[in-house]
Design a protein around this motif. Structure first.
Motif, mmCIF file in Angstrom:
data_model
loop_
_atom_site.group_PDB
_atom_site.id
_atom_site.type_symbol
_atom_site.label_atom_id
_atom_site.label_comp_id
_atom_site.label_asym_id
_atom_site.label_seq_id
_atom_site.Cartn_x
_atom_site.Cartn_y
_atom_site.Cartn_z
ATOM 1 N N GLN A 19 0.806 -1.215 0.000
ATOM 2 C CA GLN A 19 0.000 0.000 0.000
ATOM 3 C C GLN A 19 0.840 1.266 0.000
ATOM 4 O O GLN A 19 0.476 2.271 0.586
ATOM 5 C CB GLN A 19 -0.926 0.017 1.223
ATOM 6 N N GLN A 34 1.481 1.519 -7.132
ATOM 7 C CA GLN A 34 0.995 1.178 -5.811
ATOM 8 C C GLN A 34 0.502 -0.255 -5.846
ATOM 9 O O GLN A 34 -0.461 -0.556 -6.534
ATOM 10 C CB GLN A 34 -0.135 2.105 -5.383
ATOM 11 N N ASP A 75 -1.397 9.511 -7.471
ATOM 12 C CA ASP A 75 -1.604 8.148 -6.994
ATOM 13 C C ASP A 75 -2.660 7.466 -7.853
ATOM 14 O O ASP A 75 -3.554 8.130 -8.388
ATOM 15 C CB ASP A 75 -2.064 8.168 -5.538
ATOM 16 N N ILE A 77 -5.136 3.966 -7.333
ATOM 17 C CA ILE A 77 -5.484 2.951 -6.346
ATOM 18 C C ILE A 77 -6.587 2.054 -6.890
ATOM 19 O O ILE A 77 -7.362 2.456 -7.759
ATOM 20 C CB ILE A 77 -5.920 3.577 -5.008
ATOM 21 N N THR A 118 -8.255 7.225 -0.692
ATOM 22 C CA THR A 118 -8.056 5.819 -0.333
ATOM 23 C C THR A 118 -9.352 5.053 -0.559
ATOM 24 O O THR A 118 -10.442 5.608 -0.479
ATOM 25 C CB THR A 118 -7.578 5.680 1.127
ATOM 26 N N THR A 167 -5.550 6.446 4.752
ATOM 27 C CA THR A 167 -5.600 5.030 4.421
ATOM 28 C C THR A 167 -6.650 4.354 5.284
ATOM 29 O O THR A 167 -6.972 4.819 6.373
ATOM 30 C CB THR A 167 -4.229 4.342 4.606
ATOM 31 N N GLN A 169 -7.698 0.602 7.020
ATOM 32 C CA GLN A 169 -7.177 -0.707 7.376
ATOM 33 C C GLN A 169 -7.815 -1.749 6.440
ATOM 34 O O GLN A 169 -9.039 -1.841 6.358
ATOM 35 C CB GLN A 169 -7.534 -1.035 8.824
ATOM 36 N N ALA A 221 2.366 9.537 2.821
ATOM 37 C CA ALA A 221 1.918 8.151 2.661
ATOM 38 C C ALA A 221 1.708 7.523 4.019
ATOM 39 O O ALA A 221 2.512 7.707 4.938
ATOM 40 C CB ALA A 221 2.932 7.339 1.861
ATOM 41 N N ILE A 223 0.802 3.675 5.709
ATOM 42 C CA ILE A 223 0.843 2.263 5.360
ATOM 43 C C ILE A 223 0.287 1.446 6.516
ATOM 44 O O ILE A 223 0.882 1.420 7.600
ATOM 45 C CB ILE A 223 2.283 1.803 5.047
ATOM 46 N N THR A 265 4.123 -3.701 4.680
ATOM 47 C CA THR A 265 3.043 -4.145 5.547
ATOM 48 C C THR A 265 3.287 -5.594 5.933
ATOM 49 O O THR A 265 3.446 -6.444 5.077
ATOM 50 C CB THR A 265 1.688 -4.033 4.823
#
Length: 267
Positions: A19, A34, A75, A77, A118, A167, A169, A221, A223, A265
């Motif tokens: 991520q 990414q 970015d 995503i 995100t 971000t 989870q 960023a 993460i 991560t």
């Protein structure tokens, strides 16, 4: 294709859950990607302010050029909840693709100038947006409509901060992290970082888990840590330092960044 293969190798080292956009700098263009669980996107910024979008998978390193986006891309995503969906953040707008990057359309009706973006990895269409002056927003329909999250207000100025990174989870949509800061001054405005906040209820309430020092770089960023849902790694815009936040007691550690050992991560 040599440069694409190089980036694919970097993605393999980082892992699908990283991520975090890995960058490869060149004399005339920048390629970035990414890693995401299904598709991996990278882009080549052209001199005419258009970005060519490439799509592939880390597993087979089979890259193909798909669409193009006007502006300077920040970015790109995507999400396991909808493999056909991709969103791109530029320095002025948000673009949406519903065919895995083949075509792109500008997302209209944004609540403010977009600064962070995100996607939920569990719920299709769930998007979080950070803005320059109006705080953070949530969309349940891939950006068609937006609802403001509970604001984080600076008590000294009674203003909303700029959201510089967000971000979610991957394992829990309710856990959101965002980094913020303020532009202060009249004759000469200067960015001042505020800190990093965590929400455990989808943005209804926020807890500051890191209060930034005045000389800290802007966080660009965030993460998530798959081993600890309430922990986060954060990178400054200069790439020189990392923050690591722990749980249950909010605590952070300032770490020098070693380009040869990228943070990832943890699964």
């Amino acid at each position: 294709m040599a440069k694409l293969a190089t980036i694919a190798m970097i993605a393999t080292v980082i892992g699908l859950g990283a991520q975090f956009p890995t960058q490869a700098m060149h004399d005339t263009q920048t390629e970035q990607l990414q890693p995401v669980p299904d598709w991996v996107y990278l882009w080549v910024q052209r001199s005419d302010q258009v970005a060519d979008i490439w799509r592939g998978t880390v597993a087979d390193r089979d890259w193909s050029q798909v669409g193009a986006i006007p502006g300077n891309v920040v970015d790109v995503i995507s999400t396991t909840a909808d493999p056909q969906l991709a969103l791109a953040l530029t320095d002025q707008a948000v673009y949406r693709s519903t065919d895995a990057g083949q075509t792109w359309e500008a997302v209209s009706g944004l609540p403010d100038w977009p600064t962070a973006l995100t996607l939920s990895q569990q719920t299709a269409g769930l998007v979080y947006l950070g803005t320059l002056n109006s705080g953070a927003f949530r969309s349940a329909d891939t950006g068609t409509t937006w609802a403001a999250l509970t604001p984080v207000v600076n008590p000294e100025t009674n203003t909303l901060p700029e959201v510089t990174a967000m971000t979610v989870q991957p394992q829990d949509d309710r856990i959101i992290f965002m980094a913020t800061g303020y532009w202060l001054g009249t004759m000469e405005r200067q960015f001042t970082p505020q800190g990093i906040f965590m929400s455990l209820d989808g943005g209804e309430t926020w807890q500051m888990i890191h209060e930034a020092a005045l000389d800290e770089p802007r966080v660009t960023a965030l993460i998530p840590d798959l081993a600890n849902p309430r922990a986060i790694q954060a990178a400054g815009e200069d790439g020189s330092h990392w923050y690591v936040f722990g749980d249950p007691t909010p605590a952070d550690q300032w770490l020098p960044n070693d380009p040869a050992q990228p943070l990832v991560t943890r699964a």
